[in-house]
Design an enzyme around this catalytic site. Sequence first.
Site, PDB file in Angstrom:
ATOM      1  N   ALA A 167      35.408  19.277  -1.439  1.00  0.00           N
ATOM      2  CA  ALA A 167      36.444  19.198  -0.911  1.00  0.00           C
ATOM      3  C   ALA A 167      36.886  20.300  -0.590  1.00  0.00           C
ATOM      4  O   ALA A 167      36.695  21.799  -0.220  1.00  0.00           O
ATOM      5  CB  ALA A 167      36.969  18.663  -0.222  1.00  0.00           C
ATOM      6  N   ASP A 168      38.118  21.076  -1.793  1.00  0.00           N
ATOM      7  CA  ASP A 168      39.010  21.429  -2.115  1.00  0.00           C
ATOM      8  C   ASP A 168      37.927  23.469  -2.137  1.00  0.00           C
ATOM      9  O   ASP A 168      38.442  23.761  -1.630  1.00  0.00           O
ATOM     10  CB  ASP A 168      39.361  21.995  -3.305  1.00  0.00           C
ATOM     11  CG  ASP A 168      40.750  21.258  -3.108  1.00  0.00           C
ATOM     12  OD1 ASP A 168      41.815  22.009  -4.143  1.00  0.00           O
ATOM     13  OD2 ASP A 168      40.610  19.848  -3.339  1.00  0.00           O
TER      14      ASP A 168
END
Length: 403
Positions: A167-168
Amino acid sequence: MLDLLKGVRVVELTTIVLGPMAGQMLGDFGAEVVKVEAPNGDLARYVDPRSKAGASSMFANNNRNKKSIALDLKTEEGRAILLKLVDGADVFLHNMRLQAVERLGFGPAALRARNPKLVYCSAIGFGSDGPYAARPAYDDVIQAASGIARLPTYTGNDPSYVPGVIADKIAALYAANAISAALVGRERTGTGCEIEVPMFEVMTSFVMTEHMAAASFDEAAPAGYQRLLNRHRRPFPTSDGWIAVLPYTERHWRKTFEELGRADVVAQPWFGDATDRSRHVGEMYEVLGQEMPKRSTGDWIATFERLDVPHSRVSGLDDLLNDPHLQAVGFFEPTDDLESRVRSVPQPVRFRTSPSGPDRRAPELGEDGPALLTELGYGADAIRELEDRGVLGRGTRQQTEDV
């Protein structure tokens, strides 16, 4: 390092992965990226493994091509220095919670009032207009919220996280892309803009692009792209390992089943129609799963190479370090002079006709602070006083938080 963004200054107030990776991409493209850290430094500096000199692999692989200044932003002087840096910047990038950045006086309205040409980017957890806006957000939380962690349940497994900070990193790609677009737009309009990159919305978009499926056309229809959610779609065991194979077109499937001696599948009345074939993809995957264990991985690779059917060995992490293609393109060659560094993760996009030069290693904590303050008009005595009082940090201090 390229020179595509030469002359662009980015002030980056970020930690861990999302913001640092986005800033590194801009630095790779030639921007001057000034990383503003707390006196103790970015938490990623302290994540094991580290070199003998104490440098973290995670930090080194997300912070090349940057300068570092360590400021105590709880002090009036520290905040004043950051504001001076922003006054001469083209981009301000942060991944703090919005309430915190506003408390410090670095919200978009305040900074863009000082510098109307500023491209202001907030890389945050949840969009500021929604009820989740104030929630803390880390990768596992966003994987759960966005549906990523639940996808395995559609194939009969328990929920699980992707074992990577996906996600990052995906949000970082969106942030770097949005900033680059905003800089192009500023060239036409002469004014900057405010950008919000919320991880939850980014990952929901990432998941639902294909999984909207029938729900795109019918509010009562369930979401989910069935080919991807079929329990038979998986890497297949061979006699000595694992292989991925994806016959995609009718030609791929026909050649594969002919090779397997499964003319019975090709003879099915649904086989010749793409829509009907997609409805039976689970049955075709099941046949593959029955046949793959009968030969070795090497035999299947040679076979699918001959048939020109998409395939791959299922690589482990150590396999990637020794992959012949990656070795041939020099993928893991060191890109800086960090002590004990024998490999690094490079910028993978190649601009074949653009000039490039050597990358700058990830900076030591605060190593560029004095030079940056000199640019801002501070004298040597003033800089020493700021260092003595702890407003300007230098060198790695002991980190006490969990990493």
